[in-house]
Scaffold this active site. Structure first.
Site, mmCIF file in Angstrom:
data_model
loop_
_atom_site.group_PDB
_atom_site.id
_atom_site.type_symbol
_atom_site.label_atom_id
_atom_site.label_comp_id
_atom_site.label_asym_id
_atom_site.label_seq_id
_atom_site.Cartn_x
_atom_site.Cartn_y
_atom_site.Cartn_z
ATOM 1 N N GLU A 114 -77.902 -24.287 -12.675
ATOM 2 C CA GLU A 114 -77.222 -24.694 -11.428
ATOM 3 C C GLU A 114 -76.887 -23.459 -10.610
ATOM 4 O O GLU A 114 -76.604 -22.407 -11.172
ATOM 5 C CB GLU A 114 -75.884 -25.398 -11.754
ATOM 6 C CG GLU A 114 -76.016 -26.619 -12.628
ATOM 7 C CD GLU A 114 -74.664 -27.077 -13.192
ATOM 8 O OE1 GLU A 114 -73.643 -26.376 -12.974
ATOM 9 O OE2 GLU A 114 -74.646 -28.114 -13.857
ATOM 10 N N LYS A 116 -74.634 -20.842 -8.885
ATOM 11 C CA LYS A 116 -73.232 -20.476 -9.066
ATOM 12 C C LYS A 116 -72.631 -20.352 -7.667
ATOM 13 O O LYS A 116 -72.887 -19.390 -6.943
ATOM 14 C CB LYS A 116 -73.097 -19.154 -9.815
ATOM 15 C CG LYS A 116 -71.654 -18.809 -10.135
ATOM 16 C CD LYS A 116 -71.573 -17.661 -11.125
ATOM 17 C CE LYS A 116 -70.178 -17.466 -11.674
ATOM 18 N NZ LYS A 116 -69.176 -17.156 -10.665
ATOM 19 N N ASP A 118 -70.151 -19.858 -4.606
ATOM 20 C CA ASP A 118 -69.097 -18.887 -4.350
ATOM 21 C C ASP A 118 -67.961 -19.543 -3.574
ATOM 22 O O ASP A 118 -67.865 -19.441 -2.358
ATOM 23 C CB ASP A 118 -69.677 -17.701 -3.566
ATOM 24 C CG ASP A 118 -68.877 -16.443 -3.800
ATOM 25 O OD1 ASP A 118 -67.957 -16.478 -4.648
ATOM 26 O OD2 ASP A 118 -69.168 -15.437 -3.147
ATOM 27 N N GLU A 174 -66.545 -27.005 -7.634
ATOM 28 C CA GLU A 174 -66.254 -25.885 -6.736
ATOM 29 C C GLU A 174 -66.049 -26.382 -5.305
ATOM 30 O O GLU A 174 -66.896 -27.110 -4.771
ATOM 31 C CB GLU A 174 -67.453 -24.919 -6.773
ATOM 32 C CG GLU A 174 -67.159 -23.532 -6.288
ATOM 33 C CD GLU A 174 -66.613 -22.605 -7.377
ATOM 34 O OE1 GLU A 174 -66.223 -23.087 -8.467
ATOM 35 O OE2 GLU A 174 -66.556 -21.395 -7.123
ATOM 36 N N TYR A 224 -68.843 -29.458 -4.730
ATOM 37 C CA TYR A 224 -69.880 -29.854 -5.682
ATOM 38 C C TYR A 224 -69.249 -29.898 -7.057
ATOM 39 O O TYR A 224 -68.501 -28.971 -7.419
ATOM 40 C CB TYR A 224 -71.005 -28.826 -5.736
ATOM 41 C CG TYR A 224 -71.763 -28.666 -4.442
ATOM 42 C CD1 TYR A 224 -72.856 -29.484 -4.151
ATOM 43 C CD2 TYR A 224 -71.406 -27.689 -3.519
ATOM 44 C CE1 TYR A 224 -73.563 -29.334 -2.965
ATOM 45 C CE2 TYR A 224 -72.108 -27.533 -2.337
ATOM 46 C CZ TYR A 224 -73.185 -28.350 -2.066
ATOM 47 O OH TYR A 224 -73.880 -28.198 -0.907
ATOM 48 N N LYS A 315 -75.927 -13.126 -12.616
ATOM 49 C CA LYS A 315 -75.486 -12.710 -11.280
ATOM 50 C C LYS A 315 -76.650 -12.212 -10.445
ATOM 51 O O LYS A 315 -77.526 -11.511 -10.942
ATOM 52 C CB LYS A 315 -74.443 -11.589 -11.405
ATOM 53 C CG LYS A 315 -73.156 -12.022 -12.074
ATOM 54 C CD LYS A 315 -72.513 -13.143 -11.313
ATOM 55 C CE LYS A 315 -71.066 -13.121 -11.221
ATOM 56 N NZ LYS A 315 -70.164 -12.326 -10.716
ATOM 57 N N CYS A 409 -71.253 11.968 26.905
ATOM 58 C CA CYS A 409 -72.411 11.732 26.040
ATOM 59 C C CYS A 409 -72.604 12.911 25.091
ATOM 60 O O CYS A 409 -72.649 14.062 25.541
ATOM 61 C CB CYS A 409 -73.652 11.541 26.907
ATOM 62 S SG CYS A 409 -75.177 11.487 25.941
ATOM 63 N N CYS A 412 -76.051 14.783 26.257
ATOM 64 C CA CYS A 412 -76.239 15.514 27.512
ATOM 65 C C CYS A 412 -74.926 15.864 28.213
ATOM 66 O O CYS A 412 -74.941 16.564 29.225
ATOM 67 C CB CYS A 412 -77.128 14.721 28.465
ATOM 68 S SG CYS A 412 -76.307 13.287 29.173
ATOM 69 N N CYS A 427 -74.195 6.038 28.329
ATOM 70 C CA CYS A 427 -74.256 7.380 28.903
ATOM 71 C C CYS A 427 -74.765 7.199 30.329
ATOM 72 O O CYS A 427 -75.743 6.503 30.559
ATOM 73 C CB CYS A 427 -75.232 8.229 28.092
ATOM 74 S SG CYS A 427 -75.819 9.667 29.004
ATOM 75 N N CYS A 433 -80.582 12.666 30.539
ATOM 76 C CA CYS A 433 -80.183 12.681 29.129
ATOM 77 C C CYS A 433 -81.419 12.737 28.227
ATOM 78 O O CYS A 433 -82.298 11.893 28.320
ATOM 79 C CB CYS A 433 -79.352 11.446 28.811
ATOM 80 S SG CYS A 433 -78.801 11.398 27.101
HETATM 81 S S1 IVH Z 1 -69.180 -23.914 -15.130
HETATM 82 C C1 IVH Z 1 -67.039 -23.502 -18.907
HETATM 83 N N1 IVH Z 1 -70.834 -24.130 -13.082
HETATM 84 O O1 IVH Z 1 -67.701 -19.788 -11.707
HETATM 85 C C2 IVH Z 1 -67.820 -23.386 -17.689
HETATM 86 N N2 IVH Z 1 -68.936 -22.719 -12.865
HETATM 87 O O2 IVH Z 1 -67.099 -17.625 -13.619
HETATM 88 C C3 IVH Z 1 -66.975 -23.139 -16.512
HETATM 89 N N3 IVH Z 1 -68.729 -21.658 -10.679
HETATM 90 O O3 IVH Z 1 -64.407 -20.651 -12.390
HETATM 91 C C4 IVH Z 1 -67.592 -23.144 -15.228
HETATM 92 N N4 IVH Z 1 -70.507 -22.558 -9.800
HETATM 93 O O4 IVH Z 1 -65.375 -21.492 -10.208
HETATM 94 C C5 IVH Z 1 -69.705 -23.556 -13.567
HETATM 95 N N5 IVH Z 1 -72.347 -24.450 -11.358
HETATM 96 C C6 IVH Z 1 -71.225 -23.871 -11.828
HETATM 97 C C7 IVH Z 1 -70.437 -23.008 -11.048
HETATM 98 C C8 IVH Z 1 -69.290 -22.441 -11.609
HETATM 99 C C9 IVH Z 1 -69.485 -21.756 -9.585
HETATM 100 C C10 IVH Z 1 -67.516 -20.812 -10.780
HETATM 101 C C11 IVH Z 1 -66.311 -21.571 -11.249
HETATM 102 C C12 IVH Z 1 -65.775 -20.822 -12.433
HETATM 103 C C13 IVH Z 1 -66.473 -19.515 -12.325
HETATM 104 C C14 IVH Z 1 -66.705 -18.946 -13.694
#
Ligand code: IVH
Length: 670
Positions: A114, A116, A118, A174, A224, A315, A409, A412, A427, A433
């Site tokens: 999935e 991650k 932000d 999130e 989500y 990451k 400037c 020049c 300028c 220039c």
């Molecule tokens: S699972 C035990 N799935 O990442 C598993 N976390 O570093 C717990 N996050 O606090 C989280 N997308 O806020 C999971 N698809 C995703 C995520 C996700 C973002 C964030 C979440 C968590 C942090 C962990």
């Protein structure tokens, strides 16, 4: 209506609205236009106002509460909200997969992959399908009760769909601010004179921290889900991916990029695929979360300290890093624009080492309040140019002075100036220039200006670098003898160039004025000036009042013309050009009979077969017409060629006369 009938109608409306919400937010497949949705919501709201005794907390009208809180209550998470271990490389991922396989004693493991997201982690508690509490993660054990704020997020159902959900279920996911909403919010912040948010995550967090849910309701938040916490009463499916599908069927949004992949190979392929898509996704993501899909295997793996052993976050390279602003250098560009460039302590961000970033202009420096020696956040997303997004005020040492672009400037020494409300500082040295000289010479030689055949950009650079020319006037002192000493310059080309230079001396006043490269004087304005003032002397001696009296000449152009001809060195160059023999036909003031289209405004759109668009414009101007770039109520005629754009349809809407190419050429012939 009987009270029973009223309740039936209310329920029907609520169900219908919830169904459309589901189609829109979860399935991303709306069935009705917004107007119809608003109509349903309006009817529900009216009926509830008439019969307030039937309002329920989970009604779609009840998202925004009316009273602000004094503070957020504490919420204890019965099942802690954990964090995740990180993987930064393919090797880390292979190691993770090996540890998992060894622990569950399998050769191949399926992973739910999935994005991650932000944003910030939120727990939603549903009892008998009704959202009763929403809490932030906090330190993982204790968070804050943000129910009133969470209720304002339309992507979060106040009531679950269907029947087969557990009587108690805690959904985790999130809260995010989509990139588009973030950009819009920041624009509004700037317009209000408020500070913009640094990134979508901060904006989402700030929005949820509001004590007044009315403010949160105005913020473009989304959600989500990615897991569950406490579940009572009914057992969930045995695969994480199936649990997600269940949640989706109950009306919760899951990320459409989620996918089950096989083994570490599948994980790596998914990483490559998503990394390539990253900048085009609607939401900010900072990596990928891989979870062992089989819940029994998850239980075997268990936890270490505060992170599960069955999941890992891979990451992406960070897109933001902190570094030190070492100096601000000034670059003078081709138009004379002064650009402040931040020199940074080199920092690895977004996959490359960054040591410079543009600060754009004085307004941007003021907005950031960037001062030399400050620590700044540098952002580089994908292949985008690095940006400084903010200054870490708390790390400022001592009392560094505010930074101002120089009054003269750096190349020049001419004065610098800002025109009107433009953000850019220029300028005023113009042709004098050095930084602008090469560009000025290229412009002077270009086809629409003096049209000097054979004098391309490369050759201009070479001539300036070798010191053969310093100003545009020096071009006319070149000779074959000196030219052939240049690298790769044969006698024939040298002779040709001298011939072209000779030929270019016969020009028009408009071309000459345009060729001087006065800031903001394009071809059309040059033509306007020539037509109005008739001679170069008149243009050079015109004061502000006279210039502003010319139709289409505004204060910025007027100021630029005056500033240009005030500079001693510009006057010298003009003088030299004229004594080199540049001439143009004298312009006679046209009689009214010669300007039958005087006062008429034309727009030309699409491709004409018999002439170029610029030719058409020139022909119209010759007859006294004004040619505008956009259609408005003031437009008299729109000339429509092949494949016209929106201008033609707009003209039609406004009832403006359209001329096809045939009608247009006939008009010119008359
Ligand atoms: S699972 C035990 N799935 O990442 C598993 N976390 O570093 C717990 N996050 O606090 C989280 N997308 O806020 C999971 N698809 C995703 C995520 C996700 C973002 C964030 C979440 C968590 C942090 C962990």
């Amino acid at each position: 209506m009987s009270s029973k009938q009223i309740q039936q109608r209310l329920n029907a409306l609520r169900d219908e609205i919830n169904a459309h919400n589901y189609l829109y937010y979860v399935l991303d497949n709306p069935e009705i236009p917004d107007s119809e949705y608003d109509r349903l919501l309006g009817e529900l709201s009216d009926l509830e106002q008439q019969y307030p005794e039937f309002i329920t907390a989970d009604s779609p009208t009840q998202r925004v509460g009316s009273t602000p809180l004094d503070s957020f209550a504490e919420v204890k998470h019965e099942i802690p909200m954990l964090s995740l271990g990180n993987a930064f490389s393919d090797q880390d991922m292979e190691d993770f997969d090996r540890r998992v396989r060894e622990a569950v004693n399998k050769d191949n493991v399926d992973y739910a992959a999935e994005p991650k997201l932000d944003g910030l982690a939120i727990s939603l508690l549903y009892k008998d399908g009704i959202l009763v509490r929403a809490a932030t993660r906090g330190d993982g054990r204790t968070g804050e009760d943000v129910t009133l704020n969470i209720r304002t997020i339309e992507a979060i159902p106040l009531k679950l769909r269907g029947q087969d959900f557990p009587p108690v279920i805690e959904v985790r996911g999130e809260v995010v601010m989509p990139k588009a909403g973030f950009a819009k919010l920041n624009q509004q912040q700037l317009e209000k004179g408020d500070k913009p948010f640094v990134n979508p995550r901060n904006a989402a967090a700030g929005s949820l921290r509001q004590l007044d849910p009315k403010i949160t309701a105005t913020r473009p938040l989304s959600f989500y889900c990615y897991g569950v916490g406490l579940v009572e009463g009914i057992a969930l499916p045995k695969k994480h991916s199936q649990v997600m599908e269940k949640l989706k069927s109950w009306g919760l949004k899951i990320n459409s990029e989620s996918q089950v992949v096989k083994g570490s190979k599948g994980c790596l392929a998914y990483y490559t695929k998503l990394a390539a898509k990253r900048n085009n996704l609607p939401d900010e993501i900072d990596g990928i979360v891989y979870k062992v899909d089989d819940v029994e295997d998850q239980n075997i793996l268990g936890f270490v300290s505060r992170a599960p052993r069955w999941a890992i976050a891979r990451k992406f390279p960070a897109q933001e890093e902190m570094t030190k602003l070492l100096a601000i250098d000034i670059q003078v560009g081709r138009t004379g624009a002064l650009t402040p460039v931040a020199r940074l302590q080199p920092v690895f961000v977004g996959g490359v080492t960054v040591s410079n970033a543009t600060l754009h202009n004085q307004d941007e420096i003021d907005r950031l309040d960037a001062r030399i020696g400050d620590y700044v956040i540098v952002r580089r997303a994908g292949d985008v140019i690095p940006q400084i997004v903010s200054v870490v005020q708390s790390r400022r040492e001592g009392k560094p002075r505010r930074f101002h672009l120089p009054a003269t400037c750096p190349v020049c020494g001419s004065e610098t100036a800002r025109f009107g409300d433009e953000a850019v500082t220029f300028c005023t040295g113009g042709l004098y220039c050095e930084a602008q000289r090469k560009e000025a010479i290229k412009h002077f030689a270009s086809r629409r200006a003096m049209n000097i055949d054979g004098l391309g950009d490369k050759l201009v650079e070479q001539l300036v670098d070798e010191g053969l020319i310093h100003t545009i006037a020096d071009l006319y002192h070149l000779d074959v003898e000196r030219l052939i000493r240049l690298d790769r310059m044969a006698e024939k080309s040298a002779k040709n160039l001298i011939n072209s230079l000779e030929k270019s001396k016969s020009t028009t006043l408009a071309r000459f004025v345009f060729a001087l490269g006065i800031h903001s004087i394009g071809e059309t304005t040059a033509q306007t000036l020539a037509n109005h003032f008739l001679s170069l002397d008149n243009i050079m001696s015109a004061d502000e009042e006279q210039l502003l009296a010319v139709p289409d000449i505004g204060p910025i152009v007027a100021e630029n013309v005056i500033t240009f001809f005030k500079q001693e060195h510009n006057l010298e160059v003009v003088e030299q050009l004229l004594s080199a023999g540049i001439i143009w036909p004298k312009i006679e003031k046209k009689s009214a009979a010669q300007q039958p289209l005087a006062g008429k405004i034309f727009v030309v759109t699409g491709t004409l077969e018999t002439m170029g668009r610029n030719e058409a414009k020139a022909a119209l101007q010759e007859l006294g017409a004004k040619v505008s770039g956009s259609v408005s109520k003031k437009t008299d005629y729109v000339v429509v060629g092949e494949n016209p754009g929106s201008k033609a349809s707009k003209a039609e809407e406004l009832g403006i006369t359209l001329l096809d190419e045939k009608a247009f050429t006939e008009l010119l012939a008359q």
